[in-house]
Design a protein around this motif. Structure first.
Motif, mmCIF file in Angstrom:
data_model
loop_
_atom_site.group_PDB
_atom_site.id
_atom_site.type_symbol
_atom_site.label_atom_id
_atom_site.label_comp_id
_atom_site.label_asym_id
_atom_site.label_seq_id
_atom_site.Cartn_x
_atom_site.Cartn_y
_atom_site.Cartn_z
ATOM 1 N N SER A 71 39.263 51.478 30.821
ATOM 2 C CA SER A 71 40.638 50.624 30.763
ATOM 3 C C SER A 71 41.843 51.356 30.237
ATOM 4 C CB SER A 71 39.899 49.781 29.223
ATOM 5 O OG SER A 71 38.746 48.498 30.282
ATOM 6 N N GLY A 72 43.194 50.808 30.267
ATOM 7 C CA GLY A 72 43.925 51.598 29.572
ATOM 8 C C GLY A 72 44.532 52.440 30.774
ATOM 9 N N VAL A 73 44.805 52.491 32.274
ATOM 10 C CA VAL A 73 44.763 52.954 33.269
ATOM 11 C C VAL A 73 46.290 51.792 33.745
ATOM 12 C CG1 VAL A 73 42.765 53.670 33.829
ATOM 13 C CG2 VAL A 73 43.804 51.792 35.082
ATOM 14 N N GLY A 74 47.855 52.867 34.145
ATOM 15 C CA GLY A 74 48.512 52.938 35.068
ATOM 16 C C GLY A 74 48.103 53.568 36.183
ATOM 17 N N LEU A 75 49.298 52.422 36.957
ATOM 18 C CA LEU A 75 49.825 53.351 38.013
ATOM 19 C C LEU A 75 51.052 53.950 38.534
ATOM 20 C CD1 LEU A 75 49.251 50.636 40.385
ATOM 21 C CD2 LEU A 75 47.742 52.195 40.076
ATOM 22 N N GLY A 76 50.840 55.394 38.600
ATOM 23 C CA GLY A 76 52.550 56.210 38.562
ATOM 24 C C GLY A 76 53.199 56.527 39.991
ATOM 25 N N GLY A 77 53.961 57.190 40.127
ATOM 26 C CA GLY A 77 54.232 57.845 41.348
ATOM 27 C C GLY A 77 54.085 59.523 41.433
ATOM 28 N N ALA A 78 54.292 59.702 42.308
ATOM 29 C CA ALA A 78 54.217 61.717 42.338
ATOM 30 C C ALA A 78 54.552 62.486 41.048
ATOM 31 C CB ALA A 78 54.213 61.914 43.824
ATOM 32 N N ASP A 79 56.210 61.745 41.562
ATOM 33 C CA ASP A 79 57.724 61.599 40.213
ATOM 34 C C ASP A 79 57.200 62.032 38.931
ATOM 35 O OD1 ASP A 79 57.266 59.597 40.143
ATOM 36 O OD2 ASP A 79 59.788 59.625 41.040
ATOM 37 N N GLY A 85 53.796 51.328 38.058
ATOM 38 C CA GLY A 85 53.123 49.995 38.691
ATOM 39 C C GLY A 85 52.740 48.803 38.373
ATOM 40 N N ASP A 86 52.697 49.017 37.111
ATOM 41 C CA ASP A 86 51.733 48.145 36.229
ATOM 42 C C ASP A 86 52.034 46.916 36.699
ATOM 43 O OD1 ASP A 86 50.659 49.647 34.852
ATOM 44 O OD2 ASP A 86 51.324 49.651 32.916
ATOM 45 N N GLU A 140 36.244 36.680 44.844
ATOM 46 C CA GLU A 140 36.049 35.811 42.795
ATOM 47 C C GLU A 140 37.546 36.022 42.493
ATOM 48 O OE1 GLU A 140 33.671 34.733 41.648
ATOM 49 O OE2 GLU A 140 31.801 35.395 42.889
ATOM 50 N N ASN A 141 38.230 35.665 43.087
ATOM 51 C CA ASN A 141 39.886 35.973 42.726
ATOM 52 C C ASN A 141 39.942 36.828 41.751
ATOM 53 O OD1 ASN A 141 40.514 33.493 44.445
ATOM 54 N ND2 ASN A 141 39.458 32.397 42.960
ATOM 55 N N VAL A 142 39.239 38.086 42.091
ATOM 56 C CA VAL A 142 39.832 39.372 41.459
ATOM 57 C C VAL A 142 40.927 40.092 42.044
ATOM 58 C CG1 VAL A 142 40.076 41.144 39.906
ATOM 59 C CG2 VAL A 142 38.065 39.570 40.145
ATOM 60 N N VAL A 143 42.521 39.907 40.936
ATOM 61 C CA VAL A 143 43.339 40.634 41.640
ATOM 62 C C VAL A 143 43.220 42.232 41.921
ATOM 63 C CG1 VAL A 143 45.779 41.074 41.665
ATOM 64 C CG2 VAL A 143 45.066 39.066 40.928
ATOM 65 N N VAL A 144 43.237 43.288 42.866
ATOM 66 C CA VAL A 144 43.657 44.547 43.518
ATOM 67 C C VAL A 144 44.356 45.072 43.367
ATOM 68 C CG1 VAL A 144 41.837 45.772 44.730
ATOM 69 C CG2 VAL A 144 40.888 43.861 44.420
ATOM 70 N N ASP A 145 45.243 45.515 42.847
ATOM 71 C CA ASP A 145 46.453 46.405 41.809
ATOM 72 C C ASP A 145 46.050 46.898 43.353
ATOM 73 O OD1 ASP A 145 47.747 44.417 40.565
ATOM 74 O OD2 ASP A 145 46.502 45.315 38.780
ATOM 75 N N ALA A 155 38.323 54.061 44.294
ATOM 76 C CA ALA A 155 38.618 52.916 43.391
ATOM 77 C C ALA A 155 39.517 52.031 43.538
ATOM 78 C CB ALA A 155 39.757 54.391 42.508
ATOM 79 N N VAL A 156 39.340 51.070 42.591
ATOM 80 C CA VAL A 156 39.934 49.921 42.386
ATOM 81 C C VAL A 156 40.461 49.770 40.850
ATOM 82 C CG1 VAL A 156 38.462 48.636 44.325
ATOM 83 C CG2 VAL A 156 37.690 48.590 42.405
ATOM 84 N N VAL A 157 41.662 49.227 41.499
ATOM 85 C CA VAL A 157 43.060 49.189 40.331
ATOM 86 C C VAL A 157 42.591 47.629 40.306
ATOM 87 C CG1 VAL A 157 44.494 49.102 38.336
ATOM 88 C CG2 VAL A 157 43.869 51.588 39.855
ATOM 89 N N VAL A 158 42.720 47.153 38.636
ATOM 90 C CA VAL A 158 42.657 45.353 38.650
ATOM 91 C C VAL A 158 43.551 45.283 36.677
ATOM 92 C CG1 VAL A 158 40.258 44.569 39.608
ATOM 93 C CG2 VAL A 158 40.233 45.350 37.404
ATOM 94 N N PRO A 159 43.502 44.141 37.091
ATOM 95 C CA PRO A 159 44.136 43.605 35.419
ATOM 96 C C PRO A 159 43.238 43.391 34.414
ATOM 97 C CG PRO A 159 45.036 42.071 36.706
ATOM 98 C CD PRO A 159 43.979 42.788 37.830
#
Length: 180
Positions: A71-79, A85-86, A140-145, A155-159
């Motif tokens: 938990s507690g992850v975020g999405l970020g670009g290579a730069d 992207g959260d 199951e209606n889980v959003v995949v970010d 890897a899958v990223v979800v809320p």
């Protein structure tokens, strides 16, 4: 093109229908009516039955994996644009120097302060496993970010609020991955 060939082409353009034919759960008359194939509906239904008879049954295979949740992850670009992207707009997730949990197409899953949860599976994973996981989460209606597979990591990223449920669903999906 023959009616049979046209029917097979129409099915191949709809992977879900091909899958249902392999599973043996199709109402052939209804499926024939839904296809944009010239010809009598009964003839198209017969072509569907014959095609279904030629398809292999669906087999599943349990994958040898270790599944973890972070938990507690975020999405970020290579730069170093970490956190942009959260789904909840949380900035500052991770740093440009942080080792990413995974990276796909320049987007990195970064530890540290984001509003998302990453579920990873290490081991016997591939595109079929990823497809099974994403399909199971969608059911199951889980959003995949974000989602990806490379080497021996999926890897899958979800809320964050869906993290525990996603962990259970990923484990279930990887216990019975359908063959191609």
């Amino acid at each position: 093109m023959s009616l049979a060939a046209e029917t097979r082409a129409a099915v191949r353009a709809r992977p879900w229908l091909r899958y249902a034919l392999r599973a043996g759960v199709v109402n052939y008359a209804a499926a024939a009516e839904s296809l944009d194939v010239g010809g009598d509906r009964d003839a198209v239904a017969t072509a569907l039955r014959r095609f279904a008879g030629d398809l292999p049954d669906i087999d599943t295979d349990a994958r040898e994996v270790t599944v973890r949740m972070r938990s507690g992850v975020g999405l970020g670009g290579a730069d170093g644009d970490a956190g942009s992207g959260d789904s909840d707009g949380a900035a500052g997730a991770g740093t440009a120097d942080a080792d990413p949990i995974a990276s796909v197409g320049g987007e990195r899953i970064l530890p540290g302060g984001g509003g998302l949860t990453a579920v990873t599976a290490d081991g016997d994973v591939d595109a079929a496993a990823l497809s099974a996981v994403v399909d199971r989460l969608a059911a199951e209606n889980v959003v995949v970010d974000a989602a990806g597979v490379a080497g021996d990591r999926l890897a899958v990223v979800v809320p964050r609020s869906d993290g525990a449920n996603a962990l259970r669903l990923v484990e279930e999906a990887l216990a019975a991955v359908p063959d191609g």
